[in-house]
Design an enzyme around this catalytic site. Structure first.
Site, short mmCIF file in Angstrom:
data_model
loop_
_atom_site.label_atom_id
_atom_site.label_comp_id
_atom_site.label_asym_id
_atom_site.label_seq_id
_atom_site.Cartn_x
_atom_site.Cartn_y
_atom_site.Cartn_z
N SER A 163 0.81 -1.21 0.00
CA SER A 163 0.00 0.00 0.00
C SER A 163 0.85 1.27 0.00
O SER A 163 0.53 2.23 -0.70
CB SER A 163 -0.96 -0.01 1.19
OG SER A 163 -0.27 -0.15 2.41
N TRP A 164 1.93 1.30 0.77
CA TRP A 164 2.76 2.50 0.84
C TRP A 164 3.50 2.72 -0.47
O TRP A 164 3.59 3.85 -0.97
CB TRP A 164 3.70 2.42 2.02
CG TRP A 164 4.44 3.67 2.39
CD1 TRP A 164 5.72 3.76 2.82
CD2 TRP A 164 3.95 5.04 2.41
NE1 TRP A 164 6.07 5.06 3.09
CE2 TRP A 164 4.99 5.87 2.85
CE3 TRP A 164 2.71 5.61 2.09
CZ2 TRP A 164 4.86 7.26 2.98
CZ3 TRP A 164 2.58 7.00 2.21
CH2 TRP A 164 3.62 7.80 2.64
N ALA B 250 -1.18 5.60 3.73
CA ALA B 250 -1.38 5.33 2.31
C ALA B 250 -2.85 5.43 1.91
O ALA B 250 -3.18 5.93 0.83
CB ALA B 250 -0.83 3.94 1.98
N LYS C 70 7.65 4.35 16.25
CA LYS C 70 6.22 4.68 16.39
C LYS C 70 5.33 3.48 16.13
O LYS C 70 4.23 3.38 16.67
CB LYS C 70 5.84 5.86 15.49
CG LYS C 70 6.21 5.73 14.03
CD LYS C 70 5.07 5.25 13.18
CE LYS C 70 5.46 5.24 11.71
NZ LYS C 70 4.38 4.80 10.82
#
Length: 331
Positions: free
Chosen positions: A14-15, A143, A194
């Site tokens: 997706s990214w 995304a 993160k």
């Protein structure tokens, strides 16, 4: 670097798909490497990725698609890698072309498990890419929102300001705003960390903790991130900037966050194996938590949240017990 550099994206998820979409707003042609030839053939015929962000449509005349990684390395001046960190080394081992003269950007939010290095360091030490030729593309940016053309923000980091400006220009559009940074090490570590904290947020939600605890958890996460990054790469940075705190918040709270989703499943009682089978996408935080924990053994940083996630995922500790202990270690 040439005036009109050729740019290629490596990855089929997706990214990677979102980055190709962003680049297509500004370039006549974008290279796109996907290891799956069936996916390449599908995109050529149907003008969208069959597996990820299928709502994002492409003009295939703009795309130079290939499942031959060396062909794509030869084609491009600037290489953007958006392959899940667990599979990066397998893909890079296929490359026989020289990488040292290329500009390499990492859009990967993790550590290479085999070397324990963040992606930029891996390219520098294992493939002789000079540090000034390495950059990082980071958020806060999901995304899925890029596919919907919702306003999003990117941070482009490079030691070479001109390289950062070039990449920033090619990724910018009416729905993408960019800023540049010279903190390639810190932004890449932040992008990795993160995901671990987002898993912790998901676990807390799955265990039934409310918004009040989530706020304390996120507050402690950014302070823990600051301690970690300062120890591994000391330089002047504002941890409250979007590349650090902003990316942490969107990953910790967003419904699109696969790491939060994975953590939520673990909190609800799924095993790691069953949670992985349930999800169709890679949760980078799973691999990152082990890498960060091992790095921390050398650096001796106070990281109770990373430690808690590691204990649950790799030592099979009971999430309920671990989080009860964690509530006494954060404030």
């Amino acid at each position: 670097m040439s005036k009109n550099p050729k740019i290629a994206v490596f990855g089929g998820g997706s990214w990677a798909t979102a980055i190709v979409k962003m680049l297509c707003e500004n370039l006549e042609q974008v290279g796109w490497y996907m290891r799956n030839q069936n996916a390449v053939d599908y995109i050529k015929e149907n003008e969208h990725n069959p597996n990820y962000l299928s709502s994002a449509e492409f003009n295939v005349d703009q795309l130079f698609l290939s499942s031959d990684i060396n062909e794509m390395v030869r084609y491009a001046d600037i290489l953007i890698f958006a392959i899940p960190s667990a599979f990066v080394k397998v893909e890079l081992d296929k490359i026989t072309e020289e990488l040292s003269s290329k500009i390499v950007f990492s859009a990967i939010k993790g550590i290479i498990p085999e070397t324990g290095l963040i992606v930029g360091e891996h390219f520098n030490k294992m493939h002789n890419v000079p540090l000034e030729n390495i950059g990082v593309i980071t958020g806060p940016c999901h995304a899925e929102e890029v596919a919907m053309e919702r306003l999003s923000y990117l941070t482009i980091a490079s030691k070479d300001e001109e390289i950062a400006k070039v990449m920033s220009k090619y990724l910018s559009s009416n729905y993408i705003k960019t800023k540049i940074s010279d903190d390639i090490i810190g932004t890449e570590y932040a992008a990795m960390l993160k995901n671990i904290y987002a898993m912790a947020a998901g676990m807390a939600h799955g265990l039934g903790y409310g918004d009040n605890f989530q706020a304390v958890l996120m507050s402690n996460s950014i302070r823990e991130m600051k301690r970690f990054i300062k120890k591994v790469h000391k330089m002047k940075r504002n941890i409250n900037n979007s590349a650090y705190l902003g990316d942490l918040l969107v990953t910790g709270y967003s419904v699109f966050s696969r790491n939060r989703m994975f953590g939520n499943m673990i909190g609800k009682g799924y095993t790691v194996k069953s949670a992985m089978m349930e999800m169709s996408m890679i949760a980078e935080g799973y691999y990152a938590s082990k890498s960060a924990y091992l790095l921390n053994e050398k650096n001796n940083i106070n990281t109770p949240i990373i430690d808690a996630v590691y204990q649950i995922l790799y030592l099979n500790k009971n999430p309920k017990t671990v989080f009860k202990n964690l509530t006494n270690l954060i404030d």
